[in-house]
Design a protein around this motif. Sequence first.
Motif, PDB file in Angstrom:
ATOM      1  N   SER A  80      -9.560  22.433  31.025  1.00 20.34           N
ATOM      2  CA  SER A  80      -8.409  21.800  30.373  1.00 20.34           C
ATOM      3  C   SER A  80      -8.245  22.255  28.930  1.00 20.34           C
ATOM      4  O   SER A  80      -7.341  21.782  28.228  1.00 20.34           O
ATOM      5  CB  SER A  80      -8.566  20.269  30.412  1.00 20.34           C
ATOM      6  OG  SER A  80      -8.598  19.802  31.745  1.00 20.34           O
TER       7      SER A  80
ATOM      8  N   HIS B 168      -7.631  14.033  21.268  1.00 23.12           N
ATOM      9  CA  HIS B 168      -6.647  15.061  21.623  1.00 23.12           C
ATOM     10  C   HIS B 168      -6.321  15.978  20.454  1.00 23.12           C
ATOM     11  O   HIS B 168      -5.937  17.129  20.651  1.00 23.12           O
ATOM     12  CB  HIS B 168      -5.366  14.402  22.149  1.00 23.12           C
ATOM     13  CG  HIS B 168      -5.552  13.706  23.457  1.00 23.12           C
ATOM     14  ND1 HIS B 168      -5.719  14.384  24.642  1.00 23.12           N
ATOM     15  CD2 HIS B 168      -5.605  12.391  23.771  1.00 23.12           C
ATOM     16  CE1 HIS B 168      -5.864  13.528  25.632  1.00 23.12           C
ATOM     17  NE2 HIS B 168      -5.802  12.306  25.128  1.00 23.12           N
TER      18      HIS B 168
ATOM     19  N   GLN C 241      -9.258  18.193  20.370  1.00 25.74           N
ATOM     20  CA  GLN C 241      -9.467  18.738  21.721  1.00 25.74           C
ATOM     21  C   GLN C 241     -10.953  18.730  22.098  1.00 25.74           C
ATOM     22  O   GLN C 241     -11.537  19.735  22.481  1.00 25.74           O
ATOM     23  CB  GLN C 241      -8.890  20.142  21.856  1.00 25.74           C
ATOM     24  CG  GLN C 241      -7.357  20.162  21.807  1.00 25.74           C
ATOM     25  CD  GLN C 241      -6.776  21.485  22.239  1.00 25.74           C
ATOM     26  OE1 GLN C 241      -7.072  22.522  21.635  1.00 25.74           O
ATOM     27  NE2 GLN C 241      -5.966  21.468  23.272  1.00 25.74           N
TER      28      GLN C 241
ATOM     29  N   ARG D 154      -6.208  14.510  33.033  1.00 25.94           N
ATOM     30  CA  ARG D 154      -5.365  14.825  34.183  1.00 25.94           C
ATOM     31  C   ARG D 154      -4.092  13.982  34.234  1.00 25.94           C
ATOM     32  O   ARG D 154      -3.071  14.439  34.738  1.00 25.94           O
ATOM     33  CB  ARG D 154      -6.153  14.588  35.483  1.00 25.94           C
ATOM     34  CG  ARG D 154      -7.260  15.601  35.768  1.00 25.94           C
ATOM     35  CD  ARG D 154      -6.662  16.974  36.069  1.00 25.94           C
ATOM     36  NE  ARG D 154      -7.647  17.920  36.543  1.00 25.94           N
ATOM     37  CZ  ARG D 154      -7.915  18.150  37.834  1.00 25.94           C
ATOM     38  NH1 ARG D 154      -7.266  17.474  38.769  1.00 25.94           N
ATOM     39  NH2 ARG D 154      -8.818  19.036  38.181  1.00 25.94           N
TER      40      ARG D 154
ATOM     41  N   HIS E 200      -2.726  11.670  31.534  1.00 26.39           N
ATOM     42  CA  HIS E 200      -2.030  11.151  30.365  1.00 26.39           C
ATOM     43  C   HIS E 200      -1.856  12.223  29.303  1.00 26.39           C
ATOM     44  O   HIS E 200      -2.841  12.729  28.758  1.00 26.39           O
ATOM     45  CB  HIS E 200      -2.805   9.960  29.781  1.00 26.39           C
ATOM     46  CG  HIS E 200      -3.083   8.894  30.797  1.00 26.39           C
ATOM     47  ND1 HIS E 200      -4.340   8.364  31.000  1.00 26.39           N
ATOM     48  CD2 HIS E 200      -2.265   8.295  31.703  1.00 26.39           C
ATOM     49  CE1 HIS E 200      -4.273   7.454  31.971  1.00 26.39           C
ATOM     50  NE2 HIS E 200      -3.026   7.403  32.402  1.00 26.39           N
ATOM     51  N   ALA E 201      -0.622  12.543  29.008  1.00 27.75           N
ATOM     52  CA  ALA E 201      -0.323  13.504  27.955  1.00 27.75           C
ATOM     53  C   ALA E 201      -0.714  12.905  26.606  1.00 27.75           C
ATOM     54  O   ALA E 201      -0.611  11.685  26.416  1.00 27.75           O
ATOM     55  CB  ALA E 201       1.159  13.851  27.955  1.00 27.75           C
ATOM     56  N   PRO E 202      -1.175  13.734  25.665  1.00 28.72           N
ATOM     57  CA  PRO E 202      -1.604  13.206  24.358  1.00 28.72           C
ATOM     58  C   PRO E 202      -0.570  12.315  23.693  1.00 28.72           C
ATOM     59  O   PRO E 202      -0.907  11.283  23.108  1.00 28.72           O
ATOM     60  CB  PRO E 202      -1.864  14.474  23.542  1.00 28.72           C
ATOM     61  CG  PRO E 202      -2.244  15.493  24.567  1.00 28.72           C
ATOM     62  CD  PRO E 202      -1.409  15.180  25.776  1.00 28.72           C
ATOM     63  N   LYS E 203       0.708  12.668  23.781  1.00 33.63           N
ATOM     64  CA  LYS E 203       1.732  11.855  23.116  1.00 33.63           C
ATOM     65  C   LYS E 203       1.895  10.486  23.776  1.00 33.63           C
ATOM     66  O   LYS E 203       2.395   9.551  23.155  1.00 33.63           O
ATOM     67  CB  LYS E 203       3.068  12.594  23.102  1.00 33.63           C
ATOM     68  CG  LYS E 203       3.654  12.854  24.476  1.00 33.63           C
ATOM     69  CD  LYS E 203       4.962  13.619  24.361  1.00 33.63           C
ATOM     70  CE  LYS E 203       5.561  13.906  25.737  1.00 33.63           C
ATOM     71  NZ  LYS E 203       6.834  14.657  25.626  1.00 33.63           N
ATOM     72  N   GLU E 204       1.466  10.360  25.050  1.00 35.03           N
ATOM     73  CA  GLU E 204       1.518   9.074  25.724  1.00 35.03           C
ATOM     74  C   GLU E 204       0.337   8.192  25.353  1.00 35.03           C
ATOM     75  O   GLU E 204       0.414   6.978  25.393  1.00 35.03           O
ATOM     76  CB  GLU E 204       1.504   9.271  27.249  1.00 35.03           C
ATOM     77  CG  GLU E 204       2.714   9.981  27.803  1.00 35.03           C
ATOM     78  CD  GLU E 204       2.572  10.214  29.297  1.00 35.03           C
ATOM     79  OE1 GLU E 204       1.432  10.095  29.801  1.00 35.03           O
ATOM     80  OE2 GLU E 204       3.571  10.503  29.952  1.00 35.03           O
TER      81      GLU E 204
ATOM     82  N   ARG F  76      -3.204   2.368  31.213  1.00 34.83           N
ATOM     83  CA  ARG F  76      -3.764   3.725  31.255  1.00 34.83           C
ATOM     84  C   ARG F  76      -5.290   3.696  31.349  1.00 34.83           C
ATOM     85  O   ARG F  76      -5.897   4.552  31.983  1.00 34.83           O
ATOM     86  CB  ARG F  76      -3.304   4.522  30.035  1.00 34.83           C
ATOM     87  CG  ARG F  76      -1.828   4.897  30.092  1.00 34.83           C
ATOM     88  CD  ARG F  76      -1.454   5.847  28.965  1.00 34.83           C
ATOM     89  NE  ARG F  76      -1.443   5.177  27.684  1.00 34.83           N
ATOM     90  CZ  ARG F  76      -0.367   4.611  27.146  1.00 34.83           C
ATOM     91  NH1 ARG F  76       0.774   4.646  27.785  1.00 34.83           N
ATOM     92  NH2 ARG F  76      -0.420   4.040  25.968  1.00 34.83           N
TER      93      ARG F  76
END
Length: 331
Positions: free
Chosen positions: A163, A183, A186, A211, A213-217, A230
Motif C-alpha cells: 500500500s 496517513h 505513511q 483497504r 478508508h481514504a485518508p481524507k475520510e 469506521r
Amino acid sequence: MERPRVTPADLRDALHSEIREHSSGVEWVRWLEASVALRNYSFRNVVLITLQMPYASQVARSDIWEKLGRSVQKGQQDREIRILAPVILERGRQLTIEANQPELELERAKQARGGGRLVGFRVASVWDISQTDGPSLPQLVPSSSGTSTGELWRALAHEVRSSGYSLVETRRGAASLEGFTDHQEQIVVIRRGLEEVTAVARLAHEVAHLRMHAPKEVATPGTVMCRGIREIEAESVAYLLLAHYGWSTGGSSFRYIAAWAAEVNKREPEKVIERAGARVVSVARRLIGSVDGQLRRGGLGHRRPDLRAISLDTLKNTPETDGRPFEGPER
C-alpha cells in the motif's frame, strides 16, 4: 396450506427490522461468525439466513444438494430459507446471478458480462444441510487452519508495504496504545511487546483501514486515527480475517455499533449497519484472498524484519484508540 408469497421488499423489510431490533455488539459478532461459516453469501443474506434458521451451517439450493447426493427432506420442502438474488440487465436480457454469490462475485460477474447493470433482486430459496437427507459429506479441513500468527504477521506486513506504507514497531507511547496509522507520514505503527494474537489483530485492523478508508475520510492532516463506524469496520475485518485462520479476538469492541450508526443516520441506523456489514464482508474476503496468495507463494521470511524507530514527535500527536486522551510517550 400454501405459504404466503414473499417479495424482495418483504425480505428487505425483515432485514432492516432484524438489524434495527438486534444491533447489539453480541448480535454483530453473531453475524460476523455466521459470515465465516456462510462464506459464499453476502452480509444481507447472512442476516436473512440466521433470522430464519439461527444455527444454519451449510446452505445451498436444492439442485446443489442433489449434485452432492443429498435431497431436501419431504417435510422441509416448504420450509425454505428465503434470500435475495441479484438480477443483472445485460444487452436487454435479465440474468439472475447465483443467490449465493457475495457482492464481490457479483461485481466480477458484471465485469465478465460486459458491465451489466444491477436492476434489482428476486427471492431465491435455499436449504440448510440439516433440512436434507443423504450420505455424509466429507469433513473439509481448511488449508488455512494451521496458519501461525508469525505467518499472518509477515503476510499482513507485505500488505502494508504494497500500500506504499512503512511498518514500524515501537515500545514508546502509552501502554494502552496498541497501534495506529499515520496517513501523513505513511506509516503503520504497532506497539512492540504485544501478545502475538493481539499484535496480528492490530496489524490486520490497520491494514483494513488502508483497504477501506481514504485518508481524507479518516482524519484531518496531522491526525492518525478515526472514530465511530469506521473503527467498527476495521475491527470487524480483523475479526473475520483471524477467525478464518482459526484465531479468536473476542470482539469486545463492537458494543457501541448501534450508537455510532445512529450518529451517521439517526432515523435509519439499520441501513448504516447493513452497508457497514456489506463493506466488511467484501473487504475481509478480498484481504483473505490476498493473504492466502502470500501464504501459498511463501518467501516472506522467518522472522519480523528490523523496523526503523519512530520519532517521539509523532507519538506525542497520537490520540488513543479507545476515546481516552493520549498520555504521552514513556520516559
